[in-house]
Scaffold this motif. Structure first.
Motif, PDB file in Angstrom:
ATOM      1  N   ILE A 141      -0.473  -0.950  10.081  1.00  0.00           N
ATOM      2  CA  ILE A 141      -0.187  -0.704   8.667  1.00  0.00           C
ATOM      3  C   ILE A 141       1.323  -0.698   8.433  1.00  0.00           C
ATOM      4  O   ILE A 141       1.803  -0.117   7.453  1.00  0.00           O
ATOM      5  CB  ILE A 141      -0.800   0.627   8.196  1.00  0.00           C
ATOM      6  N   SER A 142       2.070  -1.338   9.293  1.00  0.00           N
ATOM      7  CA  SER A 142       3.524  -1.317   9.206  1.00  0.00           C
ATOM      8  C   SER A 142       4.020  -2.055   7.969  1.00  0.00           C
ATOM      9  O   SER A 142       3.314  -2.864   7.374  1.00  0.00           O
ATOM     10  CB  SER A 142       4.132  -1.948  10.462  1.00  0.00           C
ATOM     11  N   ASN A 143       5.269  -1.747   7.581  1.00  0.00           N
ATOM     12  CA  ASN A 143       5.913  -2.422   6.454  1.00  0.00           C
ATOM     13  C   ASN A 143       5.114  -2.297   5.162  1.00  0.00           C
ATOM     14  O   ASN A 143       4.850  -3.273   4.470  1.00  0.00           O
ATOM     15  CB  ASN A 143       6.173  -3.890   6.792  1.00  0.00           C
ATOM     16  N   ASN A 144       4.721  -1.056   4.844  1.00  0.00           N
ATOM     17  CA  ASN A 144       4.148  -0.725   3.545  1.00  0.00           C
ATOM     18  C   ASN A 144       4.982   0.413   2.961  1.00  0.00           C
ATOM     19  O   ASN A 144       6.137   0.604   3.350  1.00  0.00           O
ATOM     20  CB  ASN A 144       2.673  -0.335   3.701  1.00  0.00           C
TER      21      ASN A 144
ATOM     22  N   LEU B 281      -0.695   9.967   5.919  1.00  0.00           N
ATOM     23  CA  LEU B 281      -1.875   9.444   6.606  1.00  0.00           C
ATOM     24  C   LEU B 281      -3.021  10.429   6.446  1.00  0.00           C
ATOM     25  O   LEU B 281      -2.818  11.642   6.576  1.00  0.00           O
ATOM     26  CB  LEU B 281      -1.597   9.224   8.090  1.00  0.00           C
ATOM     27  N   PRO B 282      -4.236   9.953   6.176  1.00  0.00           N
ATOM     28  CA  PRO B 282      -5.369  10.874   6.014  1.00  0.00           C
ATOM     29  C   PRO B 282      -5.717  11.563   7.326  1.00  0.00           C
ATOM     30  O   PRO B 282      -5.589  10.971   8.407  1.00  0.00           O
ATOM     31  CB  PRO B 282      -6.505   9.953   5.553  1.00  0.00           C
TER      32      PRO B 282
ATOM     33  N   MET C  42       0.823  -1.199   0.000  1.00  0.00           N
ATOM     34  CA  MET C  42       0.000   0.000   0.000  1.00  0.00           C
ATOM     35  C   MET C  42       0.867   1.262   0.000  1.00  0.00           C
ATOM     36  O   MET C  42       1.894   1.326   0.670  1.00  0.00           O
ATOM     37  CB  MET C  42      -0.927   0.009   1.211  1.00  0.00           C
ATOM     38  N   THR C  43       0.417   2.255  -0.757  1.00  0.00           N
ATOM     39  CA  THR C  43       1.082   3.562  -0.784  1.00  0.00           C
ATOM     40  C   THR C  43       0.191   4.660  -0.225  1.00  0.00           C
ATOM     41  O   THR C  43       0.683   5.732   0.129  1.00  0.00           O
ATOM     42  CB  THR C  43       1.496   3.932  -2.215  1.00  0.00           C
TER      43      THR C  43
END
Length: 583
Positions: free
Chosen positions: A167-170, A175-176, A149-150
């Motif tokens: 959401i680690s390791n993307n 961040l919204p 994910m980007t």
């Protein structure tokens, strides 16, 4: 008699006995089977139940009336590439574990599974999550670590029941801002991405306990991080930070990990939380520790590995709780190497010996007090924050106000004292004070002179004895957050509705009996309303039409509708329900 049909063993390669067991338990584990697709028999495990069956009274058959709908599905460690539309058939699913596959696509149909509370999509190849999945208003745990994910959608903020997010390791770089709507979030892991900043809305996550933003590209942190009062642990290692953040109001914070950054000075020790136990600032460029470290009376572990320290302040030896000081890789010259080699206790004993130059212990105590006063003064000059919390004092000493005079103070924390009225001296900050915390005192009323604090943005009066607010508060027209929990209010004070810039009203644990929808609707920016644990007997359906509300807490009141099951589904579900009842 009921018709009876067996599946004839057509279970897509899965043992019929396994499916039968799943129908009896409501759980199916088909992890580690090298599956490229999920067999159709899984998606139809309950759809086909009972179709064409006849009754078998022997108690030995897989009869439809004895089955449970599938609530937990474990499909981890296979070779799956997608979660197909068929997922919509598992309408009772509560937990889905699909980690360690090769999934690139998750069907938007997953958004129809309104009972889902736990999703694990870790270690896949997912590039994005759908808006539909963000509509799962019961979802409490979401694992998306080790994917591709980007970005994250703005709709992420709709997951209002989320307690844990990983959401680690993307490769996420931003961040919204809507993440600030995740008011129940307690654990957030955003490590090992490409984040260059954190959204300002992060400070609204008052329930957050564990924040991991390590291994990113952060050069700074948003103003107001100190508002994270539930925070217990923060990990900011391996970034590009040049200074320690102000976390003085994060009173629960015990552990700060900020090693492997670019910090050259620890700055004002008063900006650190009073209950800090672990401070890791290894592998930075810190050349000196201030004597004011003595005020960290709960510190247990201090890691200073690989900095530029040539010595340590003698006051460090006076911290009784300190059990570990790690000094490897520093050019220490003021302490002999053999002393350092003997460990922390020897180092502390050496430091204490420097304090014993004056044999009068009262002189020593005065010395430490002077250093603390200097720390207060330094804090005022550098961070514009006055922190006099946790002193159990009946009044703020005149010396504190004298030090603060002319410092353009922006934040005042007077919590955990025994104050019965607001100090008149606050008026000296009328043009600069944006945050005032007087929680956990003995205030029965706020004086009319609060009107002088016209720059206020946040007012925290929780855990006092207030039953009203002065009408003069309306002069504080820039107020955005008013925290009134655990007082004696029977109604929300009318002056609140005159504060047109309000975004958050937190008034839980009072005796409020009704919701004034007409006046609430006049607050066009209101997004957070917490009236939990009050005496509200009816929720007006019109409340559902205040579209700006993104976080609504009503549990613990006396009304019968909406039912607890509706409340548990989160704000969007409650608002939909209220609108549906409008006649």
């Amino acid at each position: 008699m009921f018709n009876h049909r067996r599946d004839g063993g057509k279970s897509g390669g899965l043992p019929e006995a396994l499916l039968k067991q799943a129908r009896g338990s409501g759980q199916l584990n088909i992890s580690g089977r090298s599956l490229g697709v999920i067999p159709d028999s899984v998606w139809r495990i309950n759809l086909d139940a009972g179709h064409g069956q006849v009754a078998d009274l022997s108690g030995n058959d897989d009869t439809w009336w004895s089955q449970l709908e599938l609530s937990k599905l474990f499909i981890a460690s296979n070779e799956l590439t997608e979660i197909p539309d068929d997922i919509e058939h598992l309408t009772a699913l509560v937990s889905l574990d699909a980690h360690d596959n090769a999934i690139t696509v998750v069907s938007p149909k997953i958004g129809t599974l309104i009972e889902l509370k736990n999703i694990n999509f870790g270690s896949n190849k997912i590039k994005e999550i759908s808006v539909e999945m963000c509509g799962l208003h019961n979802l409490a745990v979401l694992h998306l670590e080790h994917n591709a994910m980007t970005t994250l959608p703005d709709a992420l903020g709709d997951l209002v029941a989320l307690v844990e997010l990983n959401i680690s390791n993307n490769s996420i770089v931003h961040l919204p801002d809507s993440i600030g709507h995740l008011q129940r979030l307690r654990k957030f892991n955003a490590s090992k991405n490409g984040l260059r900043d954190l959204p300002n809305s992060l400070k609204r996550l008052h329930e957050l306990q564990d924040l991991d933003a390590s291994w990113n590209k952060l050069c700074g942190l948003p103003v107001g991080m100190s508002a994270l009062r539930g925070l217990v642990r923060i990990d900011l290692r391996y970034n590009a930070l040049k200074e320690l953040p102000d976390l003085s109001r994060a009173v629960q914070l015990c552990e700060i990990q900020i090693g492997f950054n670019r910090i050259v000075s620890v700055g004002d020790v008063r900006a650190m939380p009073p209950g800090l136990k672990v401070l890791d600032i290894r592998d930075n460029k810190v050349a000196e520790l201030p004597a004011s470290f003595a005020i960290l009376r709960s510190l247990e572990r201090l890691d200073l590995t690989n900095n530029d320290l040539s010595g340590l302040p003698a006051e460090l030896g006076a911290i009784d709780t300190l059990k570990s000081i790690v000094l490897d890789g520093n050019p220490i010259r003021s302490i002999r190497r053999d002393v350092i080699a003997r460990g922390t206790m020897a180092v502390k004993e050496h430091l204490r010996s420097k304090l014993e130059v004056d044999p009068d212990e009262h002189a020593h105590a005065a010395h430490v007090a002077v250093q603390a006063d200097r720390a207060v003064l330094e804090a005022l000059r550098t961070t514009k924050a006055l922190n006099f919390s946790g002193q159990q004092a009946d009044a703020v000493p005149a010396s504190v106000w004298a030090d603060a005079d002319g410092a353009d103070v922006a934040s005042v924390v007077l919590s955990k004292n025994r104050l019965t009225t607001l100090p008149a001296e606050l008026a000296m900050f009328s043009a600069t004070l944006t945050s005032l915390d007087v929680s956990q005192n003995r205030l029965c009323a706020l004086p009319p002179t609060i009107s002088h604090l016209t720059a206020l943005v946040t007012l925290d009066c929780r855990w006092n004895q207030l039953s009203s607010l002065p009408t003069e508060l309306a002069a504080c027209s820039h107020l955005r957050e008013v925290l009134l929990s655990a007082n004696r209010f029977n109604v929300l004070p009318s002056v609140v509705y005159q504060l047109r810039e309000l975004t958050a009203i937190v008034a839980s644990d009072n005796q409020i009996s009704e919701i004034d929808v007409d006046n609430l609707a006049s607050l066009e920016q209101i997004s957070c309303l917490d009236l939990s644990n009050n005496a509200i007997g009816k929720v007006p359906p019109e409340l559902g039409f205040i579209e700006s509300i993104k976080s609504l807490e009503l549990q613990g009141n006396t009304f019968k509708v909406p039912r607890p099951a509706i409340l548990a589904k989160g704000t969007p579900a409650v608002m939909d329900y209220l609108r549906s009842r409008f006649a």
